[in-house]
Scaffold this motif. Structure first.
Motif, PDB file in Angstrom:
ATOM      1  N   THR B 325      10.393  -1.067   2.776  1.00  0.00           N
ATOM      2  CA  THR B 325       9.170  -1.048   1.969  1.00  0.00           C
ATOM      3  C   THR B 325       8.945  -2.397   1.310  1.00  0.00           C
ATOM      4  O   THR B 325       7.825  -2.907   1.280  1.00  0.00           O
ATOM      5  CB  THR B 325       9.260   0.039   0.884  1.00  0.00           C
ATOM      6  N   SER B 329       5.636  -4.664   1.872  1.00  0.00           N
ATOM      7  CA  SER B 329       4.758  -5.043   0.764  1.00  0.00           C
ATOM      8  C   SER B 329       4.564  -6.544   0.788  1.00  0.00           C
ATOM      9  O   SER B 329       3.443  -7.048   0.623  1.00  0.00           O
ATOM     10  CB  SER B 329       5.397  -4.650  -0.574  1.00  0.00           C
ATOM     11  N   GLN B 332       2.325  -7.683   3.743  1.00  0.00           N
ATOM     12  CA  GLN B 332       0.915  -7.344   3.489  1.00  0.00           C
ATOM     13  C   GLN B 332       0.257  -8.504   2.742  1.00  0.00           C
ATOM     14  O   GLN B 332      -0.820  -8.975   3.116  1.00  0.00           O
ATOM     15  CB  GLN B 332       0.805  -6.068   2.656  1.00  0.00           C
ATOM     16  N   GLU B 358      -3.128 -10.316  -6.653  1.00  0.00           N
ATOM     17  CA  GLU B 358      -1.992  -9.663  -6.005  1.00  0.00           C
ATOM     18  C   GLU B 358      -1.127  -8.923  -7.028  1.00  0.00           C
ATOM     19  O   GLU B 358      -0.589  -7.853  -6.743  1.00  0.00           O
ATOM     20  CB  GLU B 358      -1.147 -10.703  -5.257  1.00  0.00           C
ATOM     21  N   ARG B 360      -2.090  -7.419  -9.764  1.00  0.00           N
ATOM     22  CA  ARG B 360      -2.681  -6.121 -10.119  1.00  0.00           C
ATOM     23  C   ARG B 360      -2.548  -5.125  -8.976  1.00  0.00           C
ATOM     24  O   ARG B 360      -2.198  -3.959  -9.172  1.00  0.00           O
ATOM     25  CB  ARG B 360      -4.149  -6.330 -10.516  1.00  0.00           C
ATOM     26  N   VAL B 361      -2.792  -5.641  -7.728  1.00  0.00           N
ATOM     27  CA  VAL B 361      -2.624  -4.763  -6.567  1.00  0.00           C
ATOM     28  C   VAL B 361      -1.179  -4.265  -6.517  1.00  0.00           C
ATOM     29  O   VAL B 361      -0.917  -3.070  -6.364  1.00  0.00           O
ATOM     30  CB  VAL B 361      -2.962  -5.508  -5.261  1.00  0.00           C
ATOM     31  N   LEU B 364      -0.444  -1.474  -9.011  1.00  0.00           N
ATOM     32  CA  LEU B 364      -0.972  -0.175  -8.564  1.00  0.00           C
ATOM     33  C   LEU B 364      -0.102   0.405  -7.450  1.00  0.00           C
ATOM     34  O   LEU B 364       0.323   1.564  -7.496  1.00  0.00           O
ATOM     35  CB  LEU B 364      -2.410  -0.322  -8.080  1.00  0.00           C
ATOM     36  N   CYS B 365       0.192  -0.430  -6.448  1.00  0.00           N
ATOM     37  CA  CYS B 365       1.005   0.050  -5.327  1.00  0.00           C
ATOM     38  C   CYS B 365       2.366   0.522  -5.834  1.00  0.00           C
ATOM     39  O   CYS B 365       2.821   1.629  -5.512  1.00  0.00           O
ATOM     40  CB  CYS B 365       1.205  -1.051  -4.290  1.00  0.00           C
ATOM     41  N   THR B 368       2.350   3.855  -7.691  1.00  0.00           N
ATOM     42  CA  THR B 368       2.124   4.973  -6.779  1.00  0.00           C
ATOM     43  C   THR B 368       3.396   5.312  -6.003  1.00  0.00           C
ATOM     44  O   THR B 368       3.878   6.449  -6.035  1.00  0.00           O
ATOM     45  CB  THR B 368       1.006   4.627  -5.772  1.00  0.00           C
ATOM     46  N   ILE B 369       3.946   4.284  -5.323  1.00  0.00           N
ATOM     47  CA  ILE B 369       5.106   4.570  -4.471  1.00  0.00           C
ATOM     48  C   ILE B 369       6.281   5.059  -5.298  1.00  0.00           C
ATOM     49  O   ILE B 369       6.924   6.052  -4.950  1.00  0.00           O
ATOM     50  CB  ILE B 369       5.566   3.313  -3.693  1.00  0.00           C
ATOM     51  N   VAL B 372       5.796   8.703  -6.202  1.00  0.00           N
ATOM     52  CA  VAL B 372       5.995   9.573  -5.037  1.00  0.00           C
ATOM     53  C   VAL B 372       7.484   9.669  -4.708  1.00  0.00           C
ATOM     54  O   VAL B 372       8.041  10.754  -4.532  1.00  0.00           O
ATOM     55  CB  VAL B 372       5.222   9.046  -3.810  1.00  0.00           C
ATOM     56  N   LEU B 395      12.520   0.285  -6.492  1.00  0.00           N
ATOM     57  CA  LEU B 395      11.377   0.110  -5.601  1.00  0.00           C
ATOM     58  C   LEU B 395      10.204  -0.514  -6.358  1.00  0.00           C
ATOM     59  O   LEU B 395       9.544  -1.425  -5.859  1.00  0.00           O
ATOM     60  CB  LEU B 395      10.957   1.455  -5.012  1.00  0.00           C
TER      61      LEU B 395
END
Lengths: 450, 450
Positions: B325, B329, B332, B358, B360-361, B364-365, B368-369, B372, B395
């Motif tokens: 992961t 990331s 990306q 990047e 801020r992105v 958020l990512c 979320t991950i 989860v 993570l």
């Protein structure tokens, strides 16, 4: 003109000077400049409209096509119906369609209201073509000539339609609307005015069909070095042309898309700096989640062999290396094949050639790395012979498998009409990770007889 | 004409029929056909030369430019000096140069012997431009006009030079060799023959310099939708133009190069199917070895924490997921930035905009991950709260760091004039892997107080 200078002229209300400066500029640069000023709030909606109105009609319309939809909406809302009609008349049909595709519904309906029924019909036809089809990127403004007419008459027709772009440098010869030949402007210039078109036309016509993929159209244009490629319908009647500038955009977008997808990002044709954080997030998070979930398989394998791991913790040390190298061997093959497919260097029929070639490459790579690793483990990591055997043996198998999977999956994806690029890194990596771990522990159990 | 049919005609010695078929074909297709037949050994050197000689001079020369260097060498060796001279006369200078660059020395010298001194001078100039510079892809065949002459005189000049390609659709207006404007053929056609060029020329000239990067030239051409972009020397004198077809090839090659480098392959502009197994091996193995070596760092980290691993083997289970992961990331971000840089959407000056976006992105990512994953570990993997905290916490950090590294390194690479693409997957992945493991075990020690 530099942005700061423009701002200064604007603030000091020197509109005449500003107007002259703008008139000297290229439509692309005008659009960029106004865009920057607008985003930096140096321009409000009012000033934007004001500056736009001081531009000569044709220049204004051209600049308009290069603007961001944000500023286009502002302008359209400010336009009177007459102004709007004037702009649309100056626009190329395909540009109008591109703009419409970006606009909110109310603006769209206003644009359509201000186009004559004929144009409206053509716009709707263009909008109907499937996304990414040749039809969706073609322009319907091209010059067609009947083969019986003379060069002289051809010229007067060109002068009459007077399109102001490259679209006229090749004319298309039709016989009851079927495309029978092409004739370049140059050939007409160098021939006698009385010559009949059919005498100088090239009957060896390269064309694509409206429903072909837009990338295929662009590739064909590039393969034959054409300035424009004619697009024909099911009855072989020419309905439009794709010009080199649109072809370039298509090829650039497709390449960006492939790269994005290979890196596990949902592609978007919006420039990065103009894309909102949330949009970028939305384009990336599903794939990351997918990876987290798919990694469950690797975890399962590891749990399966927890006993062995506990027995020989030294095994853990090599897991990252095995998976990393495997993943990269795989993407080396997949990326090569994916690119080859998208620029038409490789087709599905080559699948066995490709597999055989990749197999031999894989063998060479595997031998080399396994050998290097074997020595490294023995003499650098100072591990036992068994460990060295297990690890380098595993790596050998992993590299061969990785390259096989890496070259095969994209070709199969292409065959079933899926996007080969999706088969790059993330998917392939997960598959290879799992295989790598399985092979690793099976070998370990056997050799180290745990 | 299908290959099989051509072979049949050849074997049954129906040369007349064969000749007619070939004359009907497009030069590109002729080159492809002959190439396929030659590689399938349907054609020997003798037959290849024979078939080539039955083609009309101009068609033959054009087809020649589209052939593989392998077949070009065969033909050149078979040519008499007169034939060779005839072919070279038909060729565009830049095509001649492209051919020369592929040829063995003895062939090159023969080609140069058979060109007049003026051409030879130009060829050598073109060969002198640095690889990947605008000068190296430009053609020196363009029409320049003096601004005082009339449209009429311009036309007679165009007829006189009579280049047979798009290169003449824009003419370049010069004043003692300096580029002062451009005028399109269309503008000339629609204006009165007595008009003076300076009255209709566009003084707003977009140009690049001979030493600019060829990619920059192609990007500019595409940005302004030009059919050709003029190339000027240090004294602003026009020395050549880059036409859209060469620009397309440049953009395609640069995209392929970026993809290759991102996938840890040394780029080559040879088509995959024509590249030998050994060449492919050579392009891939160094990077794989590099990865095997760099993976040593991850191994070191793991050895460092062998005690902790032995104590809580459950930790091992999540290592692949964390590294996978993290790596994705990172790529990306890096791939997005690398592509943005190469199509001029992003420049170094945007670095802080990019980092902030990047970040801020990434946040958020990461949230979320991590969330989860936390739930997955608790309720699906049935692990304890502590493990869940350690893993999802790690993570979170890894994703944020990965995206930061991923977007920063390529921009720094660009700044110091290195290829940003090199900063994609392999390098970044290794860095991130190491960081991921370190963070992981530090957290583990703290939370699980091992």
């Amino acid at each position: 003109m530099k942005k700061d200078y423009a701002v200064e002229l604007l603030e000091t209300k020197q509109f005449a000077a500003l107007k002259n400066e703008l008139n000297e500029m290229n439509p692309t640069d005008i659009a960029v400049l106004l865009g920057e000023m607008y985003e930096a709030d140096d321009l409000g909606d009012r000033e934007l409209t004001l500056l736009y109105r001081v531009l000569p009609k044709e220049l204004a319309a051209e600049a308009f096509t290069y603007m961001d939809s944000e500023q286009q909406v502002v302008l359209i809302n400010a336009f009177s119906d007459n102004e709007l009609r004037a702009v649309i008349d100056e626009l190329y049909l395909d540009d109008t369609v591109d703009i419409i595709e970006e606009m909110p519904a109310n603006v769209v309906s206003r644009i359509l209201q201000n186009t004559d029924s004929e144009t409206r019909k053509q716009i709707n036809e263009l909008l109907d073509y499937p996304k990414d089809s040749a039809g969706s990127v073609m322009t319907t403004e091209f010059v067609y000539l009947h083969k019986e007419i003379t060069v002289q008459d051809a010229f007067s027709k060109i002068r009459r339609v007077g399109y102001v772009k490259e679209t006229i440098y090749t004319c298309y010869v039709t016989e009851n609307r079927k495309l029978v030949g092409t004739v370049s402007l140059l050939d007409m210039i160098v021939s006698d005015p009385e010559t009949r078109i059919e005498e100088i036309m090239d009957t060896n016509v390269i064309s694509v069909s409206t429903h072909d993929d837009r990338e295929a159209a662009a590739n064909t244009l590039s393969k034959y070095d054409l300035a424009a490629i004619p697009v024909v319908d099911a009855e072989a009647r020419i309905v439009g042309i794709v010009t080199f500038d649109d072809a370039i955009d298509v090829l650039e977008e497709e390449a960006s898309e492939d790269m994005a997808v290979m890196a596990a990002i949902s592609p978007s044709d919006k420039p990065y700096l103009k894309t909102s954080v949330y949009q970028i997030y939305k384009a990336r998070i599903p794939w990351l989640l997918l990876l987290v979930i798919s990694a469950t398989f690797t975890s399962m394998v590891l749990e399966l062999f927890e006993k062995e791991l506990a027995a020989v913790t030294a095994l853990v040390v090599f897991i990252p290396m095995l998976m990393g190298t495997g993943g990269n061997s795989g993407s080396q093959s997949s990326v090569t094949v994916i690119r080859g497919l998208s620029i038409d260097e490789i087709s599905f029929s080559d699948i066995f050639k490709v597999i055989w070639k990749e197999f031999r490459v894989a063998f060479l790579c595997a031998v080399t790395i396994a050998a290097v690793l074997f020595l490294k483990i023995l003499y650098f990591d100072r591990q036992g012979l068994n460990i060295a055997l297990v690890v380098s043996g595993t790596l050998f198998v992993v590299v061969v498998v990785a390259k096989f999977v890496g070259c095969t999956l994209p070709m199969l994806a292409k065959k079933i009409g899926a996007d080969p690029a999706v088969m790059a890194s993330p998917f392939i990596t997960t598959i290879i990770d799992v295989i790598a771990l399985l092979v690793y522990f099976v070998f370990a159990k056997a050799v180290l007889n745990i």
